[in-house]
Design a protein around this motif. Structure first.
Motif, PDB file in Angstrom:
ATOM      1  N   ASP A 281       0.754  -1.552   0.864  1.00  0.00           N
ATOM      2  CA  ASP A 281       0.044  -0.556  -0.281  1.00  0.00           C
ATOM      3  C   ASP A 281       0.922   1.797   0.085  1.00  0.00           C
ATOM      4  OD1 ASP A 281      -2.019  -1.669  -0.311  1.00  0.00           O
ATOM      5  OD2 ASP A 281      -2.754  -1.709   1.863  1.00  0.00           O
ATOM      6  N   SER A 282       2.173   1.610   0.705  1.00  0.00           N
ATOM      7  CA  SER A 282       2.905   2.338   0.630  1.00  0.00           C
ATOM      8  C   SER A 282       3.220   2.761  -0.881  1.00  0.00           C
ATOM      9  CB  SER A 282       3.867   2.052   2.182  1.00  0.00           C
ATOM     10  OG  SER A 282       4.707   2.972   1.982  1.00  0.00           O
ATOM     11  N   LEU A 283       3.676   1.762  -0.941  1.00  0.00           N
ATOM     12  CA  LEU A 283       4.841   1.219  -2.599  1.00  0.00           C
ATOM     13  C   LEU A 283       4.008   1.598  -3.677  1.00  0.00           C
ATOM     14  CD1 LEU A 283       6.334  -2.248  -2.807  1.00  0.00           C
ATOM     15  CD2 LEU A 283       7.605   0.551  -2.329  1.00  0.00           C
ATOM     16  N   ALA A 284       2.525   1.596  -3.268  1.00  0.00           N
ATOM     17  CA  ALA A 284       1.238   2.833  -3.999  1.00  0.00           C
ATOM     18  C   ALA A 284       1.468   4.017  -4.270  1.00  0.00           C
ATOM     19  CB  ALA A 284      -0.150   1.630  -4.465  1.00  0.00           C
ATOM     20  N   ALA A 285       1.002   4.347  -2.591  1.00  0.00           N
ATOM     21  CA  ALA A 285       1.288   5.864  -2.363  1.00  0.00           C
ATOM     22  C   ALA A 285       1.720   6.833  -2.865  1.00  0.00           C
ATOM     23  CB  ALA A 285       0.773   5.619  -1.447  1.00  0.00           C
ATOM     24  N   SER A 286       3.042   6.440  -3.140  1.00  0.00           N
ATOM     25  CA  SER A 286       3.928   6.775  -3.471  1.00  0.00           C
ATOM     26  C   SER A 286       4.843   6.907  -5.062  1.00  0.00           C
ATOM     27  CB  SER A 286       5.538   5.911  -2.410  1.00  0.00           C
ATOM     28  OG  SER A 286       5.684   5.057  -2.482  1.00  0.00           O
ATOM     29  N   GLY A 287       3.600   5.111  -5.909  1.00  0.00           N
ATOM     30  CA  GLY A 287       4.296   5.721  -6.706  1.00  0.00           C
ATOM     31  C   GLY A 287       5.449   4.688  -6.980  1.00  0.00           C
ATOM     32  N   TYR A 322       2.713 -11.058  -5.478  1.00  0.00           N
ATOM     33  CA  TYR A 322       2.584 -11.125  -6.747  1.00  0.00           C
ATOM     34  C   TYR A 322       0.538 -10.590  -7.490  1.00  0.00           C
ATOM     35  CZ  TYR A 322       2.717 -11.674 -11.424  1.00  0.00           C
ATOM     36  OH  TYR A 322       2.872 -11.442 -12.796  1.00  0.00           O
ATOM     37  N   PHE A 323       0.710 -11.321  -6.879  1.00  0.00           N
ATOM     38  CA  PHE A 323      -1.328 -11.013  -7.430  1.00  0.00           C
ATOM     39  C   PHE A 323      -1.508 -10.040  -6.466  1.00  0.00           C
ATOM     40  CE2 PHE A 323      -1.272 -15.511  -8.092  1.00  0.00           C
ATOM     41  CZ  PHE A 323      -1.111 -15.691  -9.993  1.00  0.00           C
ATOM     42  N   LYS A 324      -1.313 -10.059  -5.342  1.00  0.00           N
ATOM     43  CA  LYS A 324      -1.926  -8.573  -4.551  1.00  0.00           C
ATOM     44  C   LYS A 324      -1.675  -7.376  -5.631  1.00  0.00           C
ATOM     45  CE  LYS A 324      -4.454  -6.844  -1.333  1.00  0.00           C
ATOM     46  NZ  LYS A 324      -5.660  -7.719  -1.001  1.00  0.00           N
ATOM     47  N   ALA A 325      -0.039  -7.566  -5.784  1.00  0.00           N
ATOM     48  CA  ALA A 325       0.624  -5.684  -6.496  1.00  0.00           C
ATOM     49  C   ALA A 325      -0.113  -5.771  -7.671  1.00  0.00           C
ATOM     50  CB  ALA A 325       1.823  -6.227  -6.977  1.00  0.00           C
ATOM     51  N   LYS A 326      -0.149  -7.153  -8.505  1.00  0.00           N
ATOM     52  CA  LYS A 326      -1.183  -6.305 -10.086  1.00  0.00           C
ATOM     53  C   LYS A 326      -2.292  -6.392  -9.676  1.00  0.00           C
ATOM     54  CE  LYS A 326      -0.901  -9.264 -13.311  1.00  0.00           C
ATOM     55  NZ  LYS A 326      -0.948 -10.371 -14.397  1.00  0.00           N
ATOM     56  N   GLU A 327      -3.187  -6.103  -8.806  1.00  0.00           N
ATOM     57  CA  GLU A 327      -4.316  -5.558  -8.539  1.00  0.00           C
ATOM     58  C   GLU A 327      -4.650  -4.101  -7.974  1.00  0.00           C
ATOM     59  OE1 GLU A 327      -7.594  -6.117  -5.294  1.00  0.00           O
ATOM     60  OE2 GLU A 327      -6.528  -8.297  -5.176  1.00  0.00           O
ATOM     61  N   PHE A 329      -2.010  -1.893  -8.666  1.00  0.00           N
ATOM     62  CA  PHE A 329      -1.359  -1.473  -9.863  1.00  0.00           C
ATOM     63  C   PHE A 329      -2.415  -1.126 -11.115  1.00  0.00           C
ATOM     64  CE2 PHE A 329       0.579  -1.368 -14.372  1.00  0.00           C
ATOM     65  CZ  PHE A 329       1.231  -0.255 -13.735  1.00  0.00           C
ATOM     66  N   ALA A 330      -3.507  -2.830 -11.071  1.00  0.00           N
ATOM     67  CA  ALA A 330      -4.528  -2.155 -12.336  1.00  0.00           C
ATOM     68  C   ALA A 330      -5.545  -1.161 -11.385  1.00  0.00           C
ATOM     69  CB  ALA A 330      -5.218  -4.164 -12.520  1.00  0.00           C
ATOM     70  N   SER A 331      -5.505  -1.040  -9.949  1.00  0.00           N
ATOM     71  CA  SER A 331      -6.446  -0.204 -10.136  1.00  0.00           C
ATOM     72  C   SER A 331      -5.711   1.260 -10.317  1.00  0.00           C
ATOM     73  CB  SER A 331      -7.169  -0.311  -8.196  1.00  0.00           C
ATOM     74  OG  SER A 331      -5.341  -0.100  -7.286  1.00  0.00           O
ATOM     75  N   GLN A 332      -4.816   1.672 -10.291  1.00  0.00           N
ATOM     76  CA  GLN A 332      -4.529   2.611 -10.408  1.00  0.00           C
ATOM     77  C   GLN A 332      -4.692   3.388 -11.614  1.00  0.00           C
ATOM     78  OE1 GLN A 332       0.132   2.198  -8.938  1.00  0.00           O
ATOM     79  NE2 GLN A 332      -0.571   1.767  -7.412  1.00  0.00           N
ATOM     80  N   ALA A 333      -4.782   3.095 -12.688  1.00  0.00           N
ATOM     81  CA  ALA A 333      -4.971   3.324 -14.351  1.00  0.00           C
ATOM     82  C   ALA A 333      -5.828   3.945 -14.160  1.00  0.00           C
ATOM     83  CB  ALA A 333      -5.486   1.559 -14.783  1.00  0.00           C
ATOM     84  N   PRO A 334      -5.945   4.965 -15.128  1.00  0.00           N
ATOM     85  CA  PRO A 334      -7.021   6.181 -15.273  1.00  0.00           C
ATOM     86  C   PRO A 334      -8.035   5.406 -15.286  1.00  0.00           C
ATOM     87  CG  PRO A 334      -4.967   6.497 -16.877  1.00  0.00           C
ATOM     88  CD  PRO A 334      -4.986   5.307 -16.294  1.00  0.00           C
ATOM     89  N   PRO A 335      -9.459   6.180 -14.691  1.00  0.00           N
ATOM     90  CA  PRO A 335     -10.537   5.704 -14.902  1.00  0.00           C
ATOM     91  C   PRO A 335     -11.245   5.461 -16.143  1.00  0.00           C
ATOM     92  CG  PRO A 335     -10.506   7.964 -14.102  1.00  0.00           C
ATOM     93  CD  PRO A 335      -8.944   7.412 -13.765  1.00  0.00           C
ATOM     94  N   GLU A 336     -10.697   6.769 -16.811  1.00  0.00           N
ATOM     95  CA  GLU A 336     -11.282   6.368 -18.426  1.00  0.00           C
ATOM     96  C   GLU A 336     -11.139   5.283 -19.448  1.00  0.00           C
ATOM     97  OE1 GLU A 336      -8.284   9.522 -18.583  1.00  0.00           O
ATOM     98  OE2 GLU A 336     -10.108   9.234 -17.188  1.00  0.00           O
TER      99      GLU A 336
END
Length: 430
Positions: A281-287, A322-327, A329-336
């Motif tokens: 979560d911390s890695l995702a929040a920091s990009g 691995y699958f948690k990270a993929k999930e 990362f996918a949620s970070q994709a632009p909404p459009e």
């Protein structure tokens, strides 16, 4: 009656009324063995009585004749069956040789670059290949009086075996992707990238054409669409080409890979699964949860998955991370981008229009365990569509990148649906 049994194989006249128990007063004209007659006409002698001409003068000798003839009949039947079996085998070999010679003639008449199509389009090639190779070797061996032709045949054999083996390897690799979950594809790309060059995607394209040709020949209506097999191969090929292109871009950035390796090492030092997830979560929040980190994790996951040395609990932990990270990362994709992907999966045009109307209604972006509530603007969605179509149209004229392979494999129906969606947004919302 005995007379009815033998009237078809010999003419005989009883000198006086006889019984079934005695053959003493019966004479045969001419004397002919029933066994000989049946073998001549390929009848089953086991269903006929013993030959009366071998019974002798005594009624006591009849049983002996029956036993000896039965044994002889059995031997003759076995001999005939064995002979027939050998004859069928010889006939099969002769027929196969004719087929092999015809295939050899076809291959020699074509250029080596055309062999791939011949092999991929042939359903029977896997079962014929070894016989064709052996036949070429036999022909070459018989050309000892013509060294040039012998050399040419063996060179031809080496080339054909090489092409056949390469296509077999590509088929095995493609089958591995088809039999695996899409969640594993990135790790498979990381493992088999060296084998996923232009030749591999050309093979997929040939498979698509072969499937479509088979569909066209077998259908009874005027359906011009792609077959289910061709669509599945096109979709898989497109996704793999995109994954390979992304892999190459990540690998080319050494600094990003170094940073990803460090982040992954810190992740593995977690003392519990909860701590590891918190770090994600911390890695995702920091990009820092980027493609480089996903690639690093994909390689690690692929490595532990295929080994028998690593403990099962370690494999489970690696798979979960691995699958948690993929999930995430996918949620970070632009909404459009996520909305567009969902809209393209809807077949009904009226349903797509209704969902499009909902997507443009502002509101909070929320997520539940089973659904994501997203919204976007007409301009943002239109910009995403335009970018994808531009990449697609540009890639069609290039052969230097994996994106060009993705362009050639992408389902034309999806592209057409995207163009229709673009035109709709332009007309109704801009």
């Amino acid at each position: 009656m005995v007379m009815q049994h033998f009237s078809s194989c010999a003419s005989f006249t009883p000198s006086r009324r006889s019984t079934v128990h005695s053959a003493r007063n019966i004479t045969l004209k001419p004397c002919i063995s029933v066994r000989e007659y049946c073998m001549e006409h390929r009848l089953n002698t086991r269903r006929l009585p013993f030959c009366v001409c071998c019974a002798g003068d005594s009624g006591d000798s009849a049983p002996q004749g029956r036993e000896s003839d039965a044994a002889a009949d059995s031997d003759d039947n076995n001999t005939y069956a064995s002979s027939r079996k050998k004859s069928l085998k010889a006939e099969a070999r002769e027929n196969n040789t004719i087929i092999y010679d015809k295939l050899i003639e076809v291959f020699r008449a074509k250029k080596p670059e055309e062999w791939k199509k011949l092999i991929v389009y042939s359903v029977q090639w896997p079962s014929l290949a070894s016989g064709v190779f052996d036949r070429i070797e036999d022909i070459a061996a018989s050309k000892s009086d013509d060294p040039d032709e012998q050399l040419e045949l063996r060179r031809f054999l080496r080339r054909l075996v090489s092409v056949s083996d390469m296509l077999a390897e590509q088929k095995d690799l493609l089958d591995q992707f088809r039999q695996s979950s899409s969640m594993d594809w990135e790790s498979l790309v990381a493992r088999y990238r060296a084998s996923m060059g232009a030749d591999f995607f050309e093979y997929i394209e040939l498979r698509i054409r072969a499937a479509q040709a088979l569909h066209k020949n077998s259908r009874k209506d005027d359906d011009e669409g792609m077959s289910a097999e061709a669509e599945a191969l096109a979709a898989l090929g497109t996704q793999l080409a995109v994954l390979v292109d992304a892999y190459d871009k990540v690998v080319s950035d050494e600094s990003a890979l170094d940073a990803a390796s460090q982040s992954f090492a810190e992740l593995l030092q977690s003392d519990s699964m909860e701590t590891a997830e918190a770090k994600l979560d911390s890695l995702a929040a920091s990009g820092k949860l980027d493609p480089a980190l996903l690639l690093t994790m994909a390689k690690a996951y692929s490595g532990v998955k295929e080994t028998d040395i690593t403990k099962e609990e370690v494999k489970d932990i690696m798979a979960h991370l691995y699958f948690k990270a993929k999930e995430k990362f996918a949620s970070q994709a632009p909404p459009e981008a996520r909305i567009l992907k969902f809209l393209l999966s809807v077949d009904s045009e009226s349903e797509r229009m209704s969902l499009l109307e909902q997507a443009f209604q502002p509101g909070a972006d929320l997520s539940t365990t089973s659904e994501d509530y997203l919204h976007t603007t007409p301009d943002a969605l239109l910009n995403t569509i335009e970018n994808i179509l531009t990449v697609y149209d540009t890639s069609k004229t290039s052969t230097a990148t994996m994106m060009s392979q993705a362009s050639s494999l992408m389902n034309p129906e999806v592209i057409e649906r995207m163009r229709q969606l673009r035109d709709l947004v332009r007309k109704k919302y801009t």
